[in-house]
Design a protein around this motif. Structure first.
Motif, PDB file in Angstrom:
ATOM      1  N   GLU A   9       0.802  -1.228   0.000  1.00 10.48           N
ATOM      2  CA  GLU A   9       0.000   0.000   0.000  1.00 10.48           C
ATOM      3  C   GLU A   9       0.835   1.279   0.000  1.00 10.48           C
ATOM      4  N   LEU A  10       2.148   1.152   0.119  1.00  9.90           N
ATOM      5  CA  LEU A  10       2.990   2.345   0.189  1.00  9.90           C
ATOM      6  C   LEU A  10       2.878   3.254  -1.037  1.00  9.90           C
ATOM      7  N   PRO A  11       2.698   2.723  -2.255  1.00 11.06           N
ATOM      8  CA  PRO A  11       2.482   3.637  -3.392  1.00 11.06           C
ATOM      9  C   PRO A  11       1.255   4.535  -3.205  1.00 11.06           C
ATOM     10  N   GLN A  12       0.237   4.044  -2.520  1.00  7.47           N
ATOM     11  CA  GLN A  12      -0.938   4.866  -2.255  1.00  7.47           C
ATOM     12  C   GLN A  12      -0.627   5.971  -1.240  1.00  7.47           C
ATOM     13  N   VAL A  13       0.257   5.669  -0.287  1.00 11.40           N
ATOM     14  CA  VAL A  13       0.677   6.689   0.674  1.00 11.40           C
ATOM     15  C   VAL A  13       1.463   7.770  -0.061  1.00 11.40           C
ATOM     16  N   GLU A  17       0.992  11.951  -0.614  1.00 14.12           N
ATOM     17  CA  GLU A  17       2.079  12.919  -0.467  1.00 14.12           C
ATOM     18  C   GLU A  17       2.152  13.842  -1.689  1.00 14.12           C
ATOM     19  N   GLN A  18       2.095  13.259  -2.871  1.00 15.21           N
ATOM     20  CA  GLN A  18       2.156  14.055  -4.097  1.00 15.21           C
ATOM     21  C   GLN A  18       0.931  14.947  -4.252  1.00 15.21           C
ATOM     22  N   VAL A  25       7.919  17.032  -1.897  1.00 14.95           N
ATOM     23  CA  VAL A  25       7.448  15.735  -1.403  1.00 14.95           C
ATOM     24  C   VAL A  25       8.602  14.889  -0.889  1.00 14.95           C
ATOM     25  N   TYR A  26       8.268  14.051   0.094  1.00 11.85           N
ATOM     26  CA  TYR A  26       9.215  13.020   0.493  1.00 11.85           C
ATOM     27  C   TYR A  26       9.316  12.032  -0.664  1.00 11.85           C
ATOM     28  N   PRO A  27      10.484  11.456  -0.905  1.00 12.09           N
ATOM     29  CA  PRO A  27      10.612  10.461  -1.974  1.00 12.09           C
ATOM     30  C   PRO A  27       9.943   9.148  -1.564  1.00 12.09           C
ATOM     31  N   PRO A  28       9.542   8.345  -2.541  1.00 18.76           N
ATOM     32  CA  PRO A  28       8.825   7.100  -2.225  1.00 18.76           C
ATOM     33  C   PRO A  28       9.597   6.165  -1.297  1.00 18.76           C
ATOM     34  N   PHE A  29      10.921   6.100  -1.447  1.00 22.95           N
ATOM     35  CA  PHE A  29      11.684   5.173  -0.609  1.00 22.95           C
ATOM     36  C   PHE A  29      11.613   5.541   0.870  1.00 22.95           C
ATOM     37  N   LEU A  30      11.358   6.818   1.170  1.00 26.19           N
ATOM     38  CA  LEU A  30      11.275   7.217   2.570  1.00 26.19           C
ATOM     39  C   LEU A  30      10.140   6.478   3.282  1.00 26.19           C
ATOM     40  N   PHE A  31       9.038   6.281   2.584  1.00 25.31           N
ATOM     41  CA  PHE A  31       7.902   5.607   3.216  1.00 25.31           C
ATOM     42  C   PHE A  31       8.222   4.144   3.501  1.00 25.31           C
ATOM     43  N   ARG A  75      -6.057  14.324   1.991  1.00 27.84           N
ATOM     44  CA  ARG A  75      -6.531  14.676   0.646  1.00 27.84           C
ATOM     45  C   ARG A  75      -7.574  15.792   0.743  1.00 27.84           C
ATOM     46  N   ALA A  76      -7.570  16.690  -0.213  1.00 32.63           N
ATOM     47  CA  ALA A  76      -8.502  17.820  -0.226  1.00 32.63           C
ATOM     48  C   ALA A  76      -9.948  17.349  -0.126  1.00 32.63           C
ATOM     49  N   SER A  77     -10.248  16.225  -0.763  1.00 34.49           N
ATOM     50  CA  SER A  77     -11.627  15.711  -0.768  1.00 34.49           C
ATOM     51  C   SER A  77     -12.083  15.231   0.605  1.00 34.49           C
ATOM     52  N   HIS A  78     -11.159  15.084   1.547  1.00 34.70           N
ATOM     53  CA  HIS A  78     -11.496  14.584   2.881  1.00 34.70           C
ATOM     54  C   HIS A  78     -11.276  15.618   3.990  1.00 34.70           C
ATOM     55  N   ARG A  79     -10.864  16.804   3.623  1.00 33.45           N
ATOM     56  CA  ARG A  79     -10.623  17.829   4.638  1.00 33.45           C
ATOM     57  C   ARG A  79     -11.931  18.304   5.245  1.00 33.45           C
ATOM     58  N   GLY A  80     -11.853  18.737   6.489  1.00 31.29           N
ATOM     59  CA  GLY A  80     -13.034  19.219   7.189  1.00 31.29           C
ATOM     60  C   GLY A  80     -13.878  18.113   7.787  1.00 31.29           C
ATOM     61  N   ARG A  81     -13.385  16.888   7.750  1.00 35.76           N
ATOM     62  CA  ARG A  81     -14.128  15.737   8.284  1.00 35.76           C
ATOM     63  C   ARG A  81     -13.472  15.131   9.523  1.00 35.76           C
ATOM     64  N   GLY A  82     -12.427  15.784  10.020  1.00 35.82           N
ATOM     65  CA  GLY A  82     -11.757  15.289  11.219  1.00 35.82           C
ATOM     66  C   GLY A  82     -10.668  14.269  10.969  1.00 35.82           C
ATOM     67  N   VAL A  83     -10.322  14.037   9.702  1.00 37.51           N
ATOM     68  CA  VAL A  83      -9.306  13.032   9.376  1.00 37.51           C
ATOM     69  C   VAL A  83      -7.959  13.414   9.974  1.00 37.51           C
ATOM     70  N   GLY A  84      -7.536  14.664   9.782  1.00 33.19           N
ATOM     71  CA  GLY A  84      -6.255  15.106  10.317  1.00 33.19           C
ATOM     72  C   GLY A  84      -6.207  14.991  11.827  1.00 33.19           C
ATOM     73  N   GLU A  85      -7.284  15.355  12.477  1.00 32.91           N
ATOM     74  CA  GLU A  85      -7.342  15.251  13.938  1.00 32.91           C
ATOM     75  C   GLU A  85      -7.264  13.796  14.387  1.00 32.91           C
ATOM     76  N   GLN A  86      -7.989  12.915  13.727  1.00 36.50           N
ATOM     77  CA  GLN A  86      -7.966  11.495  14.100  1.00 36.50           C
ATOM     78  C   GLN A  86      -6.577  10.899  13.907  1.00 36.50           C
ATOM     79  N   LEU A  87      -5.944  11.206  12.784  1.00 41.32           N
ATOM     80  CA  LEU A  87      -4.599  10.688  12.538  1.00 41.32           C
ATOM     81  C   LEU A  87      -3.613  11.215  13.578  1.00 41.32           C
ATOM     82  N   THR A  88      -3.687  12.502  13.869  1.00 40.36           N
ATOM     83  CA  THR A  88      -2.764  13.099  14.835  1.00 40.36           C
ATOM     84  C   THR A  88      -2.999  12.532  16.224  1.00 40.36           C
TER      85      THR A  88
END
Length: 147
Positions: A9-13, A17-18, A25-31, A75-88
């Motif tokens: 699933e790392l390509p999706q992560v 990022e992109q 962006v962080y390079p893919p190998f960093l993930f 992702r912009a399509s998911h902002r304002g739904r608490g995703v960032g807060e839940q992840l943090t």
């Protein structure tokens, strides 16, 4: 659902990022390396139907008592739904369980929404650095006590 991604699933992560940070962006190998080094602190919000909504990445500091929130991307399509807060919150909880006493992060001072989110989660501005990532790249350094 907040969880650690699999290697497959790392390509999706990296795609998140992109999408979010287009120019820096962080390079893919960093993930991949982050998964190997700090797997419990690479978290995704798996929206299931629509893929991953975002990710958070943390890492330990040289100081045994503090860690860093290296990146939070939603992702912009998911902002304002608490995703960032839940992840943090999930990342901070994991750091707390591992005995870290504080967490640090950097944020663009122009990103008022992110600054408010971090303040709501207990982060306070420790200092501002005008060229944290180089010329024209100011950042606020913020810290939260994990108690």
């Amino acid at each position: 659902m907040i969880r650690t991604p699999t290697i497959a699933e790392l390509p999706q992560v990296f795609a998140i990022e992109q999408d979010v940070f287009q120019y820096a962006v962080y390079p893919p190998f960093l993930f991949r390396q982050a998964l190997d080094l700090w797997g419990e602190w690479l978290l995704i919000d798996d929206d299931c139907a629509n893929g991953f909504a975002g990710y958070a990445l943390g890492a330990p500091s040289l100081d045994d008592h503090e860690a860093w929130l290296l990146s939070l991307a939603v992702r912009a399509s998911h902002r304002g739904r608490g995703v960032g807060e839940q992840l943090t919150r999930a990342l901070l909880d994991s750091l707390r369980r591992r005995g870290f006493r504080s967490a640090l992060l950097t944020v663009d001072p122009a990103n008022a929404g992110a600054v408010r989110l971090y303040q709501r989660l207990g982060f306070a501005i420790e200092r501002e650095e005008a060229e944290y990532f180089g010329p024209g790249e100011p950042r606020l350094v913020m810290r939260a006590q994990l108690g």
